[in-house]
Motif scaffolding. Sequence first.
Motif, PDB file in Angstrom:
ATOM      1  N   ASP A 232     -26.511  24.074 -24.726  1.00  0.00           N
ATOM      2  CA  ASP A 232     -25.494  24.707 -23.886  1.00  0.00           C
ATOM      3  C   ASP A 232     -24.682  23.623 -23.174  1.00  0.00           C
ATOM      4  N   PHE A 233     -23.537  24.019 -22.653  1.00  0.00           N
ATOM      5  CA  PHE A 233     -22.719  23.083 -21.888  1.00  0.00           C
ATOM      6  C   PHE A 233     -23.398  22.711 -20.566  1.00  0.00           C
ATOM      7  N   ALA A 234     -24.155  23.636 -20.009  1.00  0.00           N
ATOM      8  CA  ALA A 234     -24.889  23.398 -18.764  1.00  0.00           C
ATOM      9  C   ALA A 234     -25.954  24.480 -18.661  1.00  0.00           C
ATOM     10  N   ASN A 235     -26.669  24.519 -17.553  1.00  0.00           N
ATOM     11  CA  ASN A 235     -27.682  25.560 -17.342  1.00  0.00           C
ATOM     12  C   ASN A 235     -27.382  26.342 -16.067  1.00  0.00           C
ATOM     13  N   THR A 236     -26.103  26.595 -15.836  1.00  0.00           N
ATOM     14  CA  THR A 236     -25.659  27.276 -14.617  1.00  0.00           C
ATOM     15  C   THR A 236     -26.173  28.709 -14.555  1.00  0.00           C
TER      16      THR A 236
ATOM     17  N   GLY B  17     -23.914  27.410 -19.558  1.00  0.00           N
ATOM     18  CA  GLY B  17     -22.945  27.039 -18.533  1.00  0.00           C
ATOM     19  C   GLY B  17     -21.798  28.027 -18.438  1.00  0.00           C
ATOM     20  N   ILE B  18     -20.900  27.754 -17.490  1.00  0.00           N
ATOM     21  CA  ILE B  18     -19.713  28.601 -17.345  1.00  0.00           C
ATOM     22  C   ILE B  18     -18.850  28.523 -18.604  1.00  0.00           C
ATOM     23  N   MET B  19     -18.742  27.329 -19.180  1.00  0.00           N
ATOM     24  CA  MET B  19     -17.941  27.157 -20.390  1.00  0.00           C
ATOM     25  C   MET B  19     -18.509  27.950 -21.560  1.00  0.00           C
ATOM     26  N   ASP B  20     -19.819  28.152 -21.582  1.00  0.00           N
ATOM     27  CA  ASP B  20     -20.426  28.963 -22.642  1.00  0.00           C
ATOM     28  C   ASP B  20     -19.967  30.414 -22.571  1.00  0.00           C
ATOM     29  N   ARG B  21     -19.620  30.882 -21.382  1.00  0.00           N
ATOM     30  CA  ARG B  21     -19.160  32.254 -21.196  1.00  0.00           C
ATOM     31  C   ARG B  21     -17.649  32.382 -21.345  1.00  0.00           C
TER      32      ARG B  21
ATOM     33  N   HIS C 121     -15.673  20.202 -15.372  1.00  0.00           N
ATOM     34  CA  HIS C 121     -16.810  19.360 -14.975  1.00  0.00           C
ATOM     35  C   HIS C 121     -17.883  19.339 -16.059  1.00  0.00           C
ATOM     36  N   GLU C 122     -18.151  20.499 -16.671  1.00  0.00           N
ATOM     37  CA  GLU C 122     -19.197  20.560 -17.691  1.00  0.00           C
ATOM     38  C   GLU C 122     -18.840  19.723 -18.914  1.00  0.00           C
TER      39      GLU C 122
END
Length: 445
Positions: free
Chosen positions: A369-373, A379-383, A108-109
Amino acid sequence: MSELRQRLGRDADGQLDSEEKESELENKLDGETVSDSECKSEVAQVAPVDDTPEVLNRALSNLSSRWKNWWVRGILTLAMIVFFFIIIYLGPMVLMMIVMCVQIKCFHEIITIGYNVYHSYELPWFRTLSWYFLLCVNYFFYGETVTDYFFTLVQREEPLRILSKYHRFISFALYLTGFCMFVLSLVKKHYRLQFYMFGWTHVTLLIVVTQSHLIIHNLFEGMIWFIVPISCVICNDIMAYMFGFFFGRTPLIKLSPKKTWEGFIGGFFATVVFGLLLSYVMSGYRCFVCPVEFNNDTNSFTVDCEPSELFQLQKYNIPTVLQSVIGWKTVRMYPFQIHSIALSTFASLIGPFGGFFASGFKRAFKIKDFANTIPGHGGIMDRFDCQYLMATFVNVYIASFIRGPNPSKLIQQFLTLRPDQQLHIFNTLKAHLVDKGMLPGSEDA
């Protein structure tokens, strides 16, 4: 004059257009004109948002931005580690569901970035087709996994047996339906953008879905093959950040200016030691080392077995050069700990390139970042940018150096054959064993 006449004639007939406009649009799309420059300006206009929880903002208001970021990252990291321990405690099936949720969120990201960049073009069916292709690919991969690892369960249930028999045909039919829907959605003035986003979706599926599927495969080989690699990546990320924060002076790579050689080298040694210690602890528990199997008697999934030699303590001679230094001649350790050195080395030296790849992707679209989750982490993708690369390596490593023929799977498949086929295999195997001298021949009997 003739050229002017031709233009006036085209205007009079009302035929100006489409090819000139379309070629103009496509020419702009070549290089870094409309598509790249507009998307950059559009993304660059997005103002950074402080997603830190208000409680932390108040508690850390007196600190500098550098130390505030350090504490925010640290607190959220501890929270994620605690959550990781909780889902491990809940067992392999919950872990599999979490991996599935993470995969969907990462997809999704990445898809959202593409949608936001080209939102002004209003591509028809883009989001719908992207999620449809995600469904198709997951159906294919998870169907293959269930058939491969839980063959007995599949053969026992009639609906599952039919789905398993025609699984690949059904998967292909589903994908073909999406392919036809994409062709029908093509609009003349958006050809190139639509094919660009079609490729965007498929590359995202390759990166996210395929590699998350490999994580599930590693999990079914034993939770230790899931936990140790993921933990090594987490340890390397934390220790590289710590060494870089306190001792970092020398930049490592331009894609990530905050990465330093001190953090890279310190993270490597810390991760190798961590991998050895974690492997030693986990190798002594059956729930971690046994593969996930389906028990016909209890109709449930189990992780109980007799540990293989890989998870039994062995005595190893220490090289003569090191004997005088440490004062030991031998050491007792699990063979898996030797494999953990390879896993932790990859997590430290090659794994970070997954993060560098993600950094390059984000820089290409001018996003932080991919998102600010997750506050302080993105985001999750950053992790999980390094985790997916690690999952592929672990799967290849198991297939190359660990996994051998599985007798229980062969027997399960043998029992599903017709009686005449079973008899043929039995006679062939018997003749082979007689030739090897492992069974007495008819003359000896």
